[in-house]
Design a protein around this motif. Structure first.
Motif: not given
Length: 311
Positions: A129-139, A179-189
Motif C-alpha cells: 500500500a505504501i509503495l502504491l501511494a508512492g512512498g511515505i512522503k507522498k501520503i 510510527r509507520i506512516f508519519f515521520n513529521e513532528k506533531i503540531v497539534s492533536k
C-alpha cells in the motif's frame, strides 16, 4: 531460522493458540508453556508449568513471550529481564510510561532484547500500500476505523482489574499507525476518550496534525465490525482491509480509487507473525536491540497523549 531459539510462553492465550504456535511449530522451534488455567497436557510443548515463577527458574529457554492479562505484563517482564531472558510482550507492553521506561532501562543494562508484539504491519499488504501511494512522503492523510462488537462482561477487554479498555487494547494500534506512516513532528492533536457506565474507556476519537499531514482515527468497543485504513495522496486513495488482524490463510486485496475509478489489487496470502519472528531472529543474531527500544519509546509516548485525555 539460523539462530537457535527456545521460547517460554507465560500464558496460554487465544493469540498464542490461534496465531503464534503454528508458526513456532512450522519452524521447529522448541517451546514450553506456563499456564495456571490449563490443566490438560499441551501437545508439542517441551515442558509445561503451572507456575510462572517456577517456569522462569527452571526453563532452558532464551526468550520469554508474555501473553498474560495487561495488568501482569510489567511485573513478569521485569522478572524475566532480571533473570537474563530476551522478552517479547503482547501489546500493550505495560500500563504506565514509567513502567515502559523501566523495562527498557533493564533490557539495556542486561543487553537483552525487548519487543512489543505488534506485528500486523509485517503483512505485505502494508508495504504494498505504501509503495502504491508512492512512498511515505507522498501520503497526505491516513484515516483509521477500527470497531469491534461490545466485549462480553467477563472478557479481559472489559475488565478494569486487568487493565482492559480501548486505550490498552487499541491504543497500541493508534500509536503504531503514527510510527509507520508519519515521520513529521506533531503540531497539534485533538483526542476524545469516551467511557461506559463502569468508567471503562470504550472509544477513542483522534485528529492529529503534523507539519504537512493528518491522521484521523476512530477506535471503539461496541458496534458493527470495521477494520480498515484509508491512505490518501494528492491523486488517489488506497483502502486496506483486515488491517490489525490480517488472516494468514486467506488472500487479501487492496482497493485503489483514482479519478473516481476503482481498481482491486490482489496482495495474496501472508503470515505477519511469521515475518515478525524471522526479523526478530535476525536482530537477536546481530544484537540489534535498540531497533525495538526506539519503537517502543515512540509508541508509548504517543499512547501517553491518549492517556492524558483519559481522566
Amino acid at each position: 531460522m539460523d539462530k537457535k531459539m527456545n521460547i517460554l510462553f507465560l500464558g496460554y492465550s487465544n493469540l498464542v493458540k490461534k496465531r503464534v504456535l503454528s508458526v513456532i511449530q512450522k519452524h521447529r522451534i522448541e517451546y514450553s508453556i506456563a499456564s495456571k488455567s490449563t490443566k490438560e497436557k499441551i501437545i508439542g510443548a517441551a515442558k509445561q508449568f503451572s507456575s510462572y515463577e517456577k517456569a522462569l527458574k527452571e526453563s532452558n529457554a532464551n526468550i520469554v513471550y508474555i501473553s498474560l492479562p495487561n495488568s501482569l505484563h510489567y511485573f513478569w517482564a521485569k522478572k524475566a529481564l532480571m533473570l537474563g531472558y530476551n522478552v517479547i510482550i503482547d501489546k500493550p507492553i505495560s500500563y504506565k510510561v514509567s513502567e515502559t521506561k523501566d523495562l527498557i532501562k533493564i533490557a539495556k543494562q542486561k543487553k537483552r532484547l525487548l519487543s512489543e508484539a505488534i506485528f500486523y504491519n509485517y503483512h505485505k499488504q502494508i508495504k504494498q500500500a505504501i509503495l502504491l501511494a508512492g512512498g511515505i512522503k507522498k501520503i497526505d492523510n491516513v484515516q483509521v476505523n477500527f470497531i469491534i462488537p461490545k466485549p462480553k462482561k467477563n472478557s479481559l477487554l472489559a475488565s478494569k482489574k486487568f487493565k482492559g479498555g480501548v486505550i490498552m487494547d487499541m491504543g497500541p494500534y493508534a500509536s503504531s499507525v503514527n510510527r509507520i506512516f508519519f515521520n513529521e513532528k506533531i503540531v497539534s492533536k485533538k483526542i476524545i476518550v469516551q467511557r461506559n457506565s463502569s468508567n471503562l474507556p470504550v472509544s477513542i476519537n483522534l485528529l492529529v496534525k503534523y507539519k504537512t499531514k493528518f491522521f484521523s482515527g476512530f477506535f471503539k468497543f461496541g458496534g458493527e465490525y470495521i477494520n480498515e485504513v484509508m491512505i490518501f495522496t494528492k491523486n488517489k486513495n488506497i483502502k486496506i482491509s483486515r488491517v490489525f488482524s490480517p488472516p494468514s490463510n486467506l488472500p487479501l486485496y487492496l482497493k485503489i480509487n483514482k479519478t473516481n475509478k476503482e481498481k482491486t489489487i490482489l496482495v495474496g496470502k501472508d503470515n505477519c507473525f511469521e515475518n515478525y519472528l524471522i526479523e526478530l531472529n535476525k536482530k537477536l543474531k546481530k544484537n540489534e536491540y535498540s531497533y525495538y527500544f526506539d519503537r517502543i519509546e515512540k509508541d508509548h509516548l504517543f499512547r501517553n497523549y491518549i492517556e492524558k485525555n483519559n481522566k
